[in-house]
Design an enzyme around this catalytic site. Structure first.
Site, PDB file in Angstrom:
ATOM      1  N   SER A 221      -9.409  -1.845   7.508  1.00 39.31           N
ATOM      2  CA  SER A 221      -8.921  -1.718   6.135  1.00 39.31           C
ATOM      3  C   SER A 221      -8.176  -2.938   5.622  1.00 39.31           C
ATOM      4  O   SER A 221      -7.948  -3.057   4.419  1.00 39.31           O
ATOM      5  CB  SER A 221      -7.998  -0.492   6.021  1.00 39.31           C
ATOM      6  OG  SER A 221      -8.711   0.679   6.338  1.00 39.31           O
TER       7      SER A 221
ATOM      8  N   LYS B  79       0.840  -1.196   0.000  1.00 40.25           N
ATOM      9  CA  LYS B  79       0.000   0.000   0.000  1.00 40.25           C
ATOM     10  C   LYS B  79       0.877   1.249   0.000  1.00 40.25           C
ATOM     11  O   LYS B  79       1.939   1.257   0.644  1.00 40.25           O
ATOM     12  CB  LYS B  79      -0.885  -0.069   1.249  1.00 40.25           C
ATOM     13  CG  LYS B  79      -1.939   0.999   1.415  1.00 40.25           C
ATOM     14  CD  LYS B  79      -2.765   0.660   2.660  1.00 40.25           C
ATOM     15  CE  LYS B  79      -3.849   1.672   2.954  1.00 40.25           C
ATOM     16  NZ  LYS B  79      -4.652   1.257   4.137  1.00 40.25           N
TER      17      LYS B  79
ATOM     18  N   SER C 259      -9.332   1.044   3.506  1.00 40.70           N
ATOM     19  CA  SER C 259      -8.571   1.940   2.648  1.00 40.70           C
ATOM     20  C   SER C 259      -7.549   1.210   1.788  1.00 40.70           C
ATOM     21  O   SER C 259      -6.973   1.784   0.871  1.00 40.70           O
ATOM     22  CB  SER C 259      -7.870   2.993   3.512  1.00 40.70           C
ATOM     23  OG  SER C 259      -6.972   2.375   4.427  1.00 40.70           O
TER      24      SER C 259
END
Length: 596
Positions: free
Chosen positions: A175, A77, A151
């Site tokens: 997330s 990420k 997210s």
């Protein structure tokens, strides 16, 4: 689609059928092809030439020096630092070029893994929807009209679409789990501090943790073990003793029926009920509990001064081009003061105590990963409320210092996947992974966009740092006279299984209370002997062994599935005067017959 599971790649590399260079070339083609379908997965891709150079570097090393993740492709990420690469946090331009690689990512690279790129996210890791990014909204791999979850949106899609074996997300409010549920993959949220967050841009620094997306719990658990480690540069890093869980007949807590909500998604409710029924068929005991204190804990994350911790991280970047919803959430946090912060801490501690008292009635919690899934246009029309709904069963976990694993649990009639999550105490990650793997295989033993059968073998119990597994065969079995020697040392029953077939079994003479002896005979092929596996803290093992009388002792016992564990064995002198009872297949059967 390429089979990117750990064991499949390792086997292909070992046989010479595949090399890392060939893999990355094929992977680049696959990523290019998927970008035509969903261009929002990646923020920064490693160039094909750089990937080939990394592969060549790995291939040049001696085979004996290959790390446990040799040639395994992964993604991270884009709030996780990698030296020399931009870190954007989902902003239109990089906030900085990282000078150092995050601790956990470096562990993966040192183990031979190949980083293929950095993935899209809800800006500043604020959201569970995956649409709050200037780089676009990665979509659910099964229907592009639906959100992929956030997210860690891009990280989940990269694994589900077969573009990486595993990926790193982050998980503060869910997330690392919600996107897994929306894309038919596994999402592992470890105990906070188990994986260092050095080099990870914070959302809520006291609550953040790295998470792992994989196609199976077995693969994800192996990745966790490579990535973890105490990091003195991370003030929240820790390496506490693992907490054992019963793998045999665990007690599973589910919220009371009137406390379960699915926001009108009847198909999700039906799939959750199916998951509960499957848990019962696995021999798990279902216990309902009052979910209200857990729900109240969850509301603290965004409904109290805890949200101000996000402002602490993002405040230097408020002049950047923030997504309007992200800006609203973070700027609203400025309304809290220090008094509010302490009151939120007190409230969290009160709820922690209440939840801990309730949790005494069960070993694990089973909840939907998310109550429903939303269309992208619906989230854009009502971004705050629908996002909040998605965190119904996730937000409490980090505030209560727990661990969680989300696994696939089947599909709705409309083709959209559903996931369920097992939640355990902090530091229970090892045992939690075994139970989550069993549930996944019992519910829906497939994963990813192609809904492919699991390639990884079933995850089995193994010793962890600070814990030792002991195989017992007689008077220490559950309900037998000496079982208290285990339970008073905080030992936990893991499972009932059998030894390998080359063991003989004897009733010892003049033993009080009656005890058996186990002896291995390489020339014997029998039924195997029923045993129980118990796991106890290492510091208790010595005092346990000291209680064992001759002719018994502790040695290594081989189980039917090939595992080797510590367990009771018998000296030849004891067997010389004993009666062979191998044909009974276990101590219980023998004792039942003797009592008849």
């Amino acid at each position: 689609m390429l089979d990117l599971s750990l064991d499949s790649l390792a086997s292909a590399y070992a046989s010479g059928d595949l090399t890392p260079s060939v893999l990355v070339a094929r992977l680049c083609d696959a990523i290019d092809a998927y970008e035509a379908v969903d261009p929002a997965v990646w923020i920064h891709r490693i160039s094909k030439q750089d990937l080939l150079d990394r592969a060549a570097e790995l291939e040049a090393g001696a085979a004996a020096d290959r790390g446990p993740l040799f040639g395994i492709p992964f993604a991270v990420k884009d709030n996780v630092d990698v030296a020399g690469l931009p870190s954007t946090m989902g902003c239109p331009a990089p906030l900085y070029i990282a000078e150092e690689t995050s601790f956990a990512v470096q562990n993966l690279l040192d183990a031979g893994a190949i980083l293929v790129g950095k993935t899209n996210l809800d800006q500043f890791a604020t959201g569970l929807v995956g649409v709050r990014s200037p780089y676009g909204a990665p979509r659910c791999v099964f229907n592009r009209d639906y959100v992929s979850g956030g997210s860690s949106s891009g990280s989940a899609v990269a694994v589900a679409a077969g573009l990486a074996t595993f990926s790193f997300g982050t998980d503060t409010a869910g997330s690392g789990r919600v996107p897994a549920g929306f894309n038919n993959i596994v999402g592992i949220k470890p105990t906070r501090g188990l994986l260092s967050t050095s080099g990870v841009f914070p959302a809520n620094k006291t609550l953040d943790c790295l998470s792992i997306f994989a196609l199976s719990t077995a693969d994800g658990d192996r990745i966790r073990r490579v990535a973890e480690g105490f990091d003195p540069e991370d003030p929240f890093s820790r390496a506490g003793a693992p907490v054992p869980l019963p793998l045999e007949n665990p007690r599973i807590g589910i919220p009371m029926p009137d406390q379960l909500t699915f926001f009108g998604d009847d198909a999700a409710a039906e799939l959750f009920n199916t998951a509960v029924e499957k848990a019962e068929t696995l021999g798990w005991e279902i216990v309902t509990f009052d979910y209200e204190p857990f729900r109240a804990t969850a509301e603290l994350l965004y409904g109290s001064a805890w949200v101000a911790e996000r402002l602490a991280a993002v405040k230097p970047y408020l002049d950047k081009d923030l997504h309007p919803v992200t800006r609203q959430i973070i700027e609203d946090a400025g309304g809290f003061d220090a008094t509010d912060a302490f009151e939120a801490i007190y409230a969290a501690q009160r709820l922690h105590t209440r939840c801990a008292m309730i949790a005494k009635d069960f070993d694990l919690i089973l909840v939907p990963t998310s109550p429903t899934i939303y269309r992208v246009d619906a989230v854009e029309d009502d971004p705050i409320t629908l996002n909040s709904n998605l965190g119904t069963y996730t937000n409490f976990v980090n505030l209560l210092d727990m661990a969680a694993v989300s696994v696939p649990a089947g599909f709705r009639a409309n083709g959209l996947p559903f996931g369920v999550t097992l939640v355990g105490p902090g530091q229970s990650d090892d045992a939690l992974a075994v139970l989550a793997d069993r549930l996944h295989r019992g519910l829906h033993p497939r994963s990813g966009m192609q809904d492919s059968p699991l390639a990884a073998p079933a995850l089995s119990v193994r010793d962890s740092d600070g814990l030792v597994t002991v195989c017992v065969v007689g008077a220490h079995l559950t309900g037998m006279p000496l079982n208290s020697q285990l339970t008073e040392r905080n030992a936990t029953l893991l499972e009932t299984t059998r030894t390998a077939p080359d063991y003989r079994f004897y009733a010892l003479a003049d033993s009080v209370p009656p005890k058996p002896g186990l002896s291995r005979d390489p020339n014997f092929d029998g039924p195997g002997i029923e045993v129980e596996l118990w796991q106890m803290p290492m510091e208790s093992f010595g005092s346990f062994v000291a209680l064992i009388p001759q002719p018994l002792g502790i040695g290594t016992v081989t189980l039917a599935d090939g595992r080797n564990v510590k367990g009771f064995i018998c000296e030849p002198a004891g067997i010389a005067t004993a009666t062979e009872i191998t044909h009974y297949g276990g101590w219980r059967a023998y004792r039942a017959d003797a009592a008849a």
